[in-house]
Design a protein around this motif. Sequence first.
Motif, mmCIF file in Angstrom:
data_model
loop_
_atom_site.group_PDB
_atom_site.id
_atom_site.type_symbol
_atom_site.label_atom_id
_atom_site.label_comp_id
_atom_site.label_asym_id
_atom_site.label_seq_id
_atom_site.Cartn_x
_atom_site.Cartn_y
_atom_site.Cartn_z
ATOM 1 N N PRO A 195 0.813 -1.229 0.000
ATOM 2 C CA PRO A 195 0.000 0.000 0.000
ATOM 3 C C PRO A 195 0.835 1.262 0.000
ATOM 4 O O PRO A 195 0.382 2.308 -0.449
ATOM 5 C CB PRO A 195 -0.827 -0.129 1.285
ATOM 6 N N LEU A 196 2.052 1.180 0.488
ATOM 7 C CA LEU A 196 2.919 2.349 0.527
ATOM 8 C C LEU A 196 3.354 2.766 -0.871
ATOM 9 O O LEU A 196 3.581 3.945 -1.138
ATOM 10 C CB LEU A 196 4.150 2.055 1.390
ATOM 11 N N LEU A 197 3.467 1.801 -1.781
ATOM 12 C CA LEU A 197 3.920 2.078 -3.137
ATOM 13 C C LEU A 197 2.778 2.016 -4.146
ATOM 14 O O LEU A 197 3.000 1.784 -5.332
ATOM 15 C CB LEU A 197 5.018 1.095 -3.545
ATOM 16 N N ALA A 198 1.566 2.236 -3.691
ATOM 17 C CA ALA A 198 0.419 2.205 -4.605
ATOM 18 C C ALA A 198 0.577 3.286 -5.668
ATOM 19 O O ALA A 198 0.787 4.459 -5.365
ATOM 20 C CB ALA A 198 -0.876 2.410 -3.827
ATOM 21 N N GLY A 199 0.489 2.888 -6.915
ATOM 22 C CA GLY A 199 0.626 3.821 -8.023
ATOM 23 C C GLY A 199 2.045 4.050 -8.477
ATOM 24 O O GLY A 199 2.282 4.768 -9.453
ATOM 25 N N VAL A 200 3.021 3.451 -7.809
ATOM 26 C CA VAL A 200 4.436 3.598 -8.168
ATOM 27 C C VAL A 200 4.911 2.285 -8.778
ATOM 28 O O VAL A 200 4.651 1.213 -8.216
ATOM 29 C CB VAL A 200 5.285 3.958 -6.926
ATOM 30 N N VAL A 257 4.109 -5.302 7.931
ATOM 31 C CA VAL A 257 2.707 -5.712 7.982
ATOM 32 C C VAL A 257 1.813 -4.473 7.903
ATOM 33 O O VAL A 257 2.059 -3.481 8.613
ATOM 34 C CB VAL A 257 2.398 -6.494 9.272
ATOM 35 N N TYR A 258 0.784 -4.562 7.056
ATOM 36 C CA TYR A 258 -0.221 -3.506 6.933
ATOM 37 C C TYR A 258 -1.604 -4.133 7.063
ATOM 38 O O TYR A 258 -1.876 -5.186 6.480
ATOM 39 C CB TYR A 258 -0.108 -2.787 5.584
ATOM 40 N N ALA A 259 -2.440 -3.483 7.834
ATOM 41 C CA ALA A 259 -3.812 -3.971 8.015
ATOM 42 C C ALA A 259 -4.622 -3.750 6.735
ATOM 43 O O ALA A 259 -4.299 -2.897 5.907
ATOM 44 C CB ALA A 259 -4.478 -3.260 9.190
ATOM 45 N N ARG A 260 -5.699 -4.510 6.616
ATOM 46 C CA ARG A 260 -6.551 -4.393 5.423
ATOM 47 C C ARG A 260 -7.265 -3.052 5.376
ATOM 48 O O ARG A 260 -7.432 -2.461 4.310
ATOM 49 C CB ARG A 260 -7.564 -5.537 5.411
ATOM 50 N N ASN A 261 -7.684 -2.548 6.513
ATOM 51 C CA ASN A 261 -8.339 -1.250 6.590
ATOM 52 C C ASN A 261 -8.140 -0.693 7.992
ATOM 53 O O ASN A 261 -7.506 -1.322 8.847
ATOM 54 C CB ASN A 261 -9.836 -1.353 6.239
#
Length: 442
Positions: free
Chosen positions: A162-167, A270-274
Amino acid sequence: MSLNPNKPQRGHDATNARPDPIKRDDHPRSHFSHDQVSAVPLRFGLLMSLAIRDLLHDRQVALCIIFSLVAVIAPLLLLFGLKTGIVGQLRTELLNDPANLEVRMIGNGNYPLPWLAELAQRPEVGFAVPLTRALNTQGDLVRDSRLFVANAEVLPTAIGDPLLAGVPLPPDAAHLVLSASAAARLQIKVGQQLQFFVARKLDGVSERGHMIMTVSGILSAARFARPAAFVTLPQLVAMEDFRDGFHVPQFGVDTGSPAPIRDKFAKARVYARNIDAVAPLALWLNQQHIETVTRQAEIESVRAITYVLGVIFAVIAWVSLLGCIASLIGAFLANIDRKRKDMAVLRLLGFRSRAVSLYIMLQALLLTGVAFLCGLMLYLAGSTLFNHILGRHLPGNTFVCRLQPAHLMLALASTLTIAVVVAGIGAARAIQIQPAESLRDI
């Protein structure tokens, strides 16, 4: 003295010999049957024309009703515009900032690949990638003798980060993604190359491995502020193997023993879904005796602000709405009582209850539509003033007062619906007016 029935009697004018109109209509229903009354067609154009002409003729009362509606519609639009602008912006930033979804694992462990796979498959997890020890997640980025970043943070990435979304993600170990601060220090652009250095000390000898890497993307400073490079997981594993004294050919150093097959990692990104999954995910990790750090305090703070302001706006809106409905009911009922004779004339002319009801509702819709248009113009002026005066004191592109076209359409539909409901109450009273009421003053 005989009386000629065909000749008017003395003392009476022939013109006065016409029948009494009331006697001629002793049985009005025999002349105006239900079929004949219903013969007047329910023509929308005729009713609309009558409604508009009546409002123009009685313009003072119509303007009073319009102004009373504008006094409620314009503040409500500004109120919800502020709610959408301020509270909505806070919530949008909260949801769109990937850092709020991150659950950082504190310390180094020894987690096998099956456990990490189980972690990635949990319903609360949106993204997870293994991570090496913290000391082995640093490297030097060098473009020339003047442009370099020493000890830059090196993090693994993969599809779904999610940190690199669009990259664009690095396709292989020879590519990387730079943070905006690192790219600014290096004065480098996408597609250009740099040297990546990793240092170690093996058997008392200092060695420095390096390789040429290509920049595949640059991450904005809003996503990641620190100087960092995002690489593939095999590249990060190669860095740790090199520092652990193993032979890694891609760094151009021949010393060291062969690297073993990696089956355990120190931690994971780790990243949560929302947003709602952050707390349950952190709780599950804590139950596994893993300390974590999250932004749960900031999340709860924004939620509390959103809830409090939402309650305030809702109370104000409902009070204003109920006042508007009461005002409309009183205005319409009073207007109908004032025009009882006009309504009776319409009934006498053959307009049935359905036509009279539609006539009243058309007037209500016309008045409400004009009032909403005036309220919308006042809202646009007020929101422009808010954004110009207050927006300058807010960072970035944050807006103060804003409503989307969908919000305006919903507001218009709600306003017209309320007008129809209130007009229906007035129509229920209007259809009780009898046609005979128009004859009382004759």
